[in-house]
Design an enzyme around this catalytic site. Structure first.
Site, PDB file in Angstrom:
ATOM      1  N   ARG A  33       6.343   5.093   1.566  1.00 30.49           N
ATOM      2  CA  ARG A  33       5.257   6.028   1.884  1.00 30.49           C
ATOM      3  C   ARG A  33       5.275   6.304   3.386  1.00 30.49           C
ATOM      4  NH1 ARG A  33      -1.103   4.757   0.396  1.00 30.49           N
ATOM      5  NH2 ARG A  33      -1.858   6.914   0.521  1.00 30.49           N
TER       6      ARG A  33
ATOM      7  N   THR B  67       1.178  -0.320  -7.361  1.00 28.37           N
ATOM      8  CA  THR B  67       0.455  -0.385  -8.639  1.00 28.37           C
ATOM      9  C   THR B  67       0.745   0.853  -9.475  1.00 28.37           C
ATOM     10  OG1 THR B  67      -1.260  -1.657  -7.524  1.00 28.37           O
ATOM     11  CG2 THR B  67      -1.832  -0.737  -9.668  1.00 28.37           C
ATOM     12  N   TRP B  68       0.860   1.977  -8.816  1.00 33.73           N
ATOM     13  CA  TRP B  68       1.152   3.251  -9.485  1.00 33.73           C
ATOM     14  C   TRP B  68       2.478   3.156 -10.245  1.00 33.73           C
ATOM     15  CZ3 TRP B  68       1.377   8.533  -6.378  1.00 33.73           C
ATOM     16  CH2 TRP B  68       1.171   9.589  -7.264  1.00 33.73           C
TER      17      TRP B  68
ATOM     18  N   HIS C 163       6.801  -7.445  -2.327  1.00 29.70           N
ATOM     19  CA  HIS C 163       6.689  -6.712  -1.063  1.00 29.70           C
ATOM     20  C   HIS C 163       7.701  -7.248  -0.049  1.00 29.70           C
ATOM     21  CE1 HIS C 163       3.262  -4.459  -2.308  1.00 29.70           C
ATOM     22  NE2 HIS C 163       2.376  -5.429  -2.218  1.00 29.70           N
TER      23      HIS C 163
ATOM     24  N   LYS D  29      -7.974   6.639  -2.014  1.00 26.55           N
ATOM     25  CA  LYS D  29      -7.826   8.089  -2.133  1.00 26.55           C
ATOM     26  C   LYS D  29      -6.519   8.510  -2.789  1.00 26.55           C
ATOM     27  CE  LYS D  29     -10.821   9.713   1.616  1.00 26.55           C
ATOM     28  NZ  LYS D  29     -10.848  10.436   2.886  1.00 26.55           N
TER      29      LYS D  29
ATOM     30  N   SER E 115      -3.996   3.244   4.711  1.00 29.52           N
ATOM     31  CA  SER E 115      -4.274   2.554   3.459  1.00 29.52           C
ATOM     32  C   SER E 115      -4.307   1.037   3.664  1.00 29.52           C
ATOM     33  CB  SER E 115      -3.215   2.936   2.433  1.00 29.52           C
ATOM     34  OG  SER E 115      -3.542   2.407   1.175  1.00 29.52           O
TER      35      SER E 115
ATOM     36  N   PHE F   3      -4.272   9.484 -10.365  1.00 26.51           N
ATOM     37  CA  PHE F   3      -4.998   8.558  -9.498  1.00 26.51           C
ATOM     38  C   PHE F   3      -6.426   8.306  -9.978  1.00 26.51           C
ATOM     39  CE2 PHE F   3      -7.511   7.307  -5.824  1.00 26.51           C
ATOM     40  CZ  PHE F   3      -6.742   6.275  -5.311  1.00 26.51           C
TER      41      PHE F   3
ATOM     42  N   LYS G 118       0.807  -1.229   0.000  1.00 28.88           N
ATOM     43  CA  LYS G 118       0.000   0.000   0.000  1.00 28.88           C
ATOM     44  C   LYS G 118       0.837   1.275   0.000  1.00 28.88           C
ATOM     45  CE  LYS G 118      -3.625  -0.433  -0.472  1.00 28.88           C
ATOM     46  NZ  LYS G 118      -4.205  -0.698  -1.816  1.00 28.88           N
TER      47      LYS G 118
END
Length: 303
Positions: free
Chosen positions: A139, A59-60, A117, A266, A147, A239, A55
């Site tokens: 992050r 994916t971004w 991960h 979000k 998230s 996004f 998270k």
């Protein structure tokens, strides 16, 4: 592959997995069932590994890299192949898809884009031996926690999230899948100091100026992508665009219950303020200072 054929009735839903200690971190069987094949996975010199704590923008960045390499040349890939097939999740085994190692071995693209991960100490050694390029995304802990909480609520393939208060405790104790956030971000940060083929990105920087970070990624990968193509990618990876795109929003995955929360919720910096109480924030900050006191990593929790 049409995942809708795997849609399960509620009575057929698999039970949520139990968490257990594995190689010193909290894990579930979906990420350890194929362990031998994961550890003996044969990386190739041009493979690119996308590594993150869950998270944190996986994916971004996967989508950014996929568009950089294959966006122009194979438009059908963009409309027919979901991101989790284009960028296999190395350690994953589940009942609905071939294993991550199998999907990676079947990739015909060059480079192969692969995601993980895993904390740095558990990455298959062939990635280091082949001197593969690695893109890591980190992050800030508070937004990452929020998230992950919503993800665990909606993903039946993850352990039960429980309530918010107990989840904050679990996160601080590192008792969530893939272990402590602190060890993960710091382990990869330390590796970066010794391994030159590692680009360490921050989710907050990507939110603040996607174009600038896109430039950094291109420069790291040695890509001379045309300005208009970069602009097209920048727009495509916003996004809200990705959230609506069935190839990137995971809406085709049967174990995720979008009625509880979307996979892409979000994508903001600072949403933790809508979740933490003042007391929780103080407790978290105190714990965070202790955990990170020897680290040179600095995160932004708002923009």
């Amino acid at each position: 592959m049409d995942m809708s054929q795997f849609q399960l009735g509620e009575e057929q839903m698999l039970p949520r997995p139990d968490i257990f200690d594995f190689e010193g971190i909290s894990m579930i069987h979906y990420f350890t069932d194929n362990w031998e094949k994961v550890q003996s996975f044969q990386a190739r010199p041009d493979d690119i590994l996308i590594a993150t704590y869950p998270k944190a923008g996986t994916t971004w960045v996967s989508y950014i890299l996929d568009l950089l390499y294959f966006g122009q040349h194979s438009p059908e890939r963009q409309t027919s192949l979901p991101i989790y097939e284009r960028v296999p999740f190395l350690e994953l085994t589940n009942p609905f898809l071939p294993s991550g190692t199998e999907l990676a071995d079947k990739l015909t693209t060059s480079p192969r884009l692969i995601k993980t991960h895993l904390p740095v100490q558990l990455v298959p050694k062939s990635f280091w031996e082949q001197n593969c390029r690695i893109v890591y995304v980190a992050r800030n802990a508070k937004d990452n926690l929020v998230s992950y909480f919503h993800f665990d609520r909606m993903n039946m393939g993850q352990p039960e999230a429980g309530d918010w208060n107990s989840y904050v405790e679990k996160f601080m104790d590192g008792k969530i899948v893939f272990g402590p956030w602190y060890d993960h971000v710091n382990g990869w940060w330390e590796k970066k100091q010794r391994y030159s083929n590692l680009l360490y990105l921050f989710f907050e920087d990507l939110v603040e100026d996607t174009g600038r970070e896109l430039e950094r990624i291109c420069s790291f990968l040695g890509l001379s992508t045309a300005v208009e193509e970069k602009e097209r990618i920048r727009e495509g990876v916003q996004f809200d665009t990705m959230k609506k795109n069935p190839m990137t929003n995971y809406s085709t995955v049967p174990v995720m219950d979008f009625k509880i929360s979307p996979f892409m919720r979000k994508g903001r910096v600072g949403d933790w303020k809508n979740h933490f109480t003042v007391a929780q924030n103080e407790m978290f900050e105190e714990h965070y200072r202790r955990k990170m006191r020897n680290s040179t990593l600095a995160f932004r929790t708002e923009l």
